[in-house]
Design an enzyme around this catalytic site. Structure first.
Site, short mmCIF file in Angstrom:
data_model
loop_
_atom_site.label_atom_id
_atom_site.label_comp_id
_atom_site.label_asym_id
_atom_site.label_seq_id
_atom_site.Cartn_x
_atom_site.Cartn_y
_atom_site.Cartn_z
CG ASP A 47 45.74 43.97 37.71
OD1 ASP A 47 45.37 43.72 36.27
OD2 ASP A 47 46.21 44.40 38.59
CB ILE A 48 45.42 44.80 43.16
CG1 ILE A 48 45.41 45.14 44.34
CG2 ILE A 48 46.09 43.45 43.15
CD1 ILE A 48 44.31 45.39 45.37
CG ASN A 103 47.02 36.91 29.67
OD1 ASN A 103 47.78 36.56 28.86
ND2 ASN A 103 47.60 37.04 31.12
CG HIS A 109 51.91 34.68 30.54
ND1 HIS A 109 53.82 34.35 30.69
CD2 HIS A 109 52.04 34.76 29.48
CE1 HIS A 109 53.90 34.25 30.13
NE2 HIS A 109 53.56 34.30 29.17
CD GLN A 110 43.38 31.33 34.07
OE1 GLN A 110 43.72 30.53 32.72
NE2 GLN A 110 42.20 32.19 34.58
CG HIS A 116 41.20 37.95 34.31
ND1 HIS A 116 41.70 36.65 34.69
CD2 HIS A 116 42.32 37.92 34.01
CE1 HIS A 116 43.23 35.79 35.05
NE2 HIS A 116 43.27 37.60 34.57
CG PHE A 117 38.29 39.96 28.79
CD1 PHE A 117 37.58 39.10 28.63
CD2 PHE A 117 39.10 39.73 27.24
CE1 PHE A 117 37.19 38.40 28.26
CE2 PHE A 117 38.33 38.50 26.18
CZ PHE A 117 36.96 37.78 27.19
CG HIS A 118 44.80 41.66 32.14
ND1 HIS A 118 45.22 42.07 33.31
CD2 HIS A 118 45.09 40.92 31.93
CE1 HIS A 118 45.71 40.99 33.74
NE2 HIS A 118 44.91 40.06 32.76
P1 AMP Z 1 47.21 36.94 34.98
O1 AMP Z 1 48.13 37.25 34.70
O2 AMP Z 1 46.17 37.70 33.23
O3 AMP Z 1 45.93 36.10 35.97
O4 AMP Z 1 46.60 38.41 35.14
C1 AMP Z 1 45.19 38.65 36.66
C2 AMP Z 1 45.54 39.60 37.04
O5 AMP Z 1 44.75 39.91 38.45
C3 AMP Z 1 46.74 40.47 37.85
O6 AMP Z 1 47.09 42.04 36.58
C4 AMP Z 1 46.81 41.23 38.95
O7 AMP Z 1 47.32 42.00 39.90
C5 AMP Z 1 45.32 41.04 39.75
N1 AMP Z 1 44.92 40.67 41.00
C6 AMP Z 1 45.28 39.81 41.40
N2 AMP Z 1 43.93 39.42 43.17
C7 AMP Z 1 43.90 41.25 42.94
C8 AMP Z 1 42.84 42.15 43.46
N3 AMP Z 1 42.42 41.41 44.93
N4 AMP Z 1 42.01 43.01 43.16
C9 AMP Z 1 42.46 43.69 42.31
N5 AMP Z 1 43.47 42.32 40.66
C10 AMP Z 1 43.63 41.51 41.17
#
Ligand code: AMP
Length: 155
Positions: A47-48, A103, A109-110, A116-118
Site C-alpha cells: 500500500d502506498i 471495503n 470507506h472504499q 482489494h483486501f488490505h
Molecule cells: P480503500 O479505502 O479500501 O479503497 O483503500 C484504498 C487503498 O489504496 C488506500 O490504503 C491507499 O493508500 C491505497 N492506494 C491508492 N493508490 C495506491 C497506489 N498507487 N499504490 C498502492 N496503494 C495505493
C-alpha cells in the site's frame, strides 16, 4: 428481454461500464507498484500509504468494483493468495497480529473502486488498524427468518 452481453459477468462489467482505476492501471503495468505476489488471477503489492509497515493490498486482476462482483475463479485465487500474503507479512514483519480489511462502496470507506483486501500488521494499540465496533444483541425473534432469507438468496 435482452440476451446477456457476457453470460456470467455482472451487467455493469459486461457492458464495460466499470471505470478505470489506479489499480487497473497497476495491473496493466501503466503505473508502478512494489509487487509482493502475482499469479494468473491475483496481484499483491505494498500500500502506498501504509497504516503500518508491511501493509499489503491483494487484488483480483478481474475488473470488479465490489466483492460481490468477483467470479468464483477469482474468489478462489484470492482466498489462496490472501493466506500466502498473510504468512509472508507475518514472517517478514515479525508481527503475529494482523487485520484483513475489505471495503465496498464509499459508505463503507472504499476509495479505490477495484476490489482489494488490505493485510495490515497490528503492532500495538496505536500502530495498525483502529476498529470502531458497536455490537448489539442479535434479535432472536427475527433471526430465524433473516437467516433463512439470506440462505435462500445464496446462489
Ligand atoms: P480503500 O479505502 O479500501 O479503497 O483503500 C484504498 C487503498 O489504496 C488506500 O490504503 C491507499 O493508500 C491505497 N492506494 C491508492 N493508490 C495506491 C497506489 N498507487 N499504490 C498502492 N496503494 C495505493
Amino acid at each position: 428481454m435482452h440476451a446477456p452481453v457476457a453470460p456470467g459477468l455482472p451487467l455493469r462489467q459486461a457492458r464495460g461500464i466499470m471505470a478505470e482505476t489506479i489499480f487497473s492501471k497497476i495491473i496493466a503495468g501503466e503505473i508502478p507498484c512494489h509487487k509482493v505476489y502475482e499469479d494468473d488471477h491475483v496481484l499483491a503489492f505494498l500500500d502506498i500509504a501504509p497504516i503500518s509497515p508491511g501493509h499489503t493490498l491483494v487484488i483480483p486482476k478481474q475488473p470488479a468494483r465490489t466483492l460481490d462482483e468477483v467470479s468464483e475463479q477469482s474468489a478462489a485465487a484470492l482466498g489462496v493468495a490472501l493466506v500466502k500474503v498473510a504468512r509472508a507479512v507475518k514472517a517478514v514483519t515479525g508481527v503475529d497480529a494482523y487485520n484483513v480489511l475489505q471495503n465496498n462502496e464509499a459508505a463503507a470507506h472504499q476509495a479505490v473502486f477495484h476490489v482489494h483486501f488490505h493485510v495490515i500488521p497490528k503492532r500495538s494499540n496505536d500502530v495498525g488498524l483502529g476498529v470502531g465496533w458497536r455490537p448489539s444483541p442479535l434479535d432472536q425473534s427475527t433471526a430465524p427468518e433473516l437467516a433463512s432469507r439470506l440462505a435462500a438468496a445464496i446462489e
